[in-house]
Design a protein around this motif. Sequence first.
Motif, PDB file in Angstrom:
ATOM      1  N   GLU A 256       5.113 -11.649  -1.186  1.00  0.00           N
ATOM      2  CA  GLU A 256       4.621 -10.701  -0.439  1.00  0.00           C
ATOM      3  C   GLU A 256       5.349 -10.329   0.779  1.00  0.00           C
ATOM      4  O   GLU A 256       5.658  -9.196   1.017  1.00  0.00           O
ATOM      5  CB  GLU A 256       3.076 -10.841  -0.285  1.00  0.00           C
ATOM      6  CG  GLU A 256       2.324  -9.892   0.448  1.00  0.00           C
ATOM      7  CD  GLU A 256       1.872  -8.851  -0.546  1.00  0.00           C
ATOM      8  OE1 GLU A 256       2.172  -7.686   0.014  1.00  0.00           O
ATOM      9  OE2 GLU A 256       1.208  -8.932  -1.043  1.00  0.00           O
ATOM     10  N   ARG A 279      -4.172  -8.756   3.564  1.00  0.00           N
ATOM     11  CA  ARG A 279      -4.068  -9.468   2.350  1.00  0.00           C
ATOM     12  C   ARG A 279      -3.487 -10.816   2.476  1.00  0.00           C
ATOM     13  O   ARG A 279      -3.951 -11.995   2.292  1.00  0.00           O
ATOM     14  CB  ARG A 279      -3.548  -8.701   1.359  1.00  0.00           C
ATOM     15  CG  ARG A 279      -4.058  -7.369   0.619  1.00  0.00           C
ATOM     16  CD  ARG A 279      -3.413  -6.917  -0.524  1.00  0.00           C
ATOM     17  NE  ARG A 279      -2.211  -6.672  -0.589  1.00  0.00           N
ATOM     18  CZ  ARG A 279      -1.560  -5.439  -0.186  1.00  0.00           C
ATOM     19  NH1 ARG A 279      -2.638  -4.517   0.253  1.00  0.00           N
ATOM     20  NH2 ARG A 279      -0.375  -5.188  -0.224  1.00  0.00           N
ATOM     21  N   THR A 282      -5.871 -12.966   4.571  1.00  0.00           N
ATOM     22  CA  THR A 282      -7.202 -13.323   3.655  1.00  0.00           C
ATOM     23  C   THR A 282      -6.543 -14.399   2.704  1.00  0.00           C
ATOM     24  O   THR A 282      -7.467 -15.261   2.346  1.00  0.00           O
ATOM     25  CB  THR A 282      -7.591 -12.119   2.942  1.00  0.00           C
ATOM     26  OG1 THR A 282      -7.900 -11.045   4.063  1.00  0.00           O
ATOM     27  CG2 THR A 282      -9.065 -12.380   2.021  1.00  0.00           C
TER      28      THR A 282
END
Length: 300
Positions: A256, A279, A282
């Motif tokens: 990512e 994201r 999290t």
Amino acid sequence: MKMREFWAIVELRTKTVSLTSLGLGLILLFKTPQTDISWTAVVLFSMALFLLDMGTTAFNTFFDYWRGTDRRELNFEADKVLLHQGTPPGAAFIIVLALFAGAGLLGLGLIWLRGLTMAFFGGLGMLVGFAYSGGRRPLSGSPWGELFAGIFLGGLVINLVYFAGTGFCTWAVLKLSLPSTAMVAALLAVNHACDRVTDQLAGRRTLAVLLGSKAPGAPLVLGALAWVLSFFVLGAGLTPIPLLLLVLGTLIAGTEAYLMGQRGFSPRSKGPQMGAMVRQLTFFTLTYALVLVFQAPASY
């Protein structure tokens, strides 16, 4: 004022940050051998934290508009309602006062249960909430913005949740909160990297402005640091399942992060980049939480 405008001013989507730190603090509470945990104090603290977080964001919304940091021609965030939808800036200031007052009232209950320590940290939280965006030299416009955000919305929240529940804190909890501090700092670094041009025009000296073209490296380094610290604070006591979780989590997060680097950091890419970083935060929190659940407390 419409409810939609209120949620935009307090930027409800950004409350993921404090909620993830709150969640990690709760897991450490559940793992503690203490039996006389005050869940009343934990609930009061959680509510006060949420109000204080929203109030701080509303302060930031107000001062970014007031100082001209947000510029209509360079801002592409539809939820900047003071800038794009003509919402009166005074509304943001009134929201701040109401939210801080609510947090203060809840704080009285915390002082009753946990003493003046909570009064100190509550007052400090409000002071930093103002100083982050207000005053002649706001923290958000300095190279220390990431550090303060990481400490106050990351590590400190985890430790205060634990303190609210038990009445004390430990070196182990302080140590375990360090990775979250780095990841929250990474999120703010993404924000500043995307806003580098507008911040420079507004005279701000954020870390991204000082780093110049190297600014995109800051969030990537801080994000990687969070994973490295996770291995470090848990040490050689990592059992197979937690170790596997951390290794897999690091590899997935690295993918990512690579995509974020390819996307670039600019006002136009800010929405997708901040979404990706939320994201990341999290995912990191869920992975780290699972590690803490599976890891024996004695190995902390």
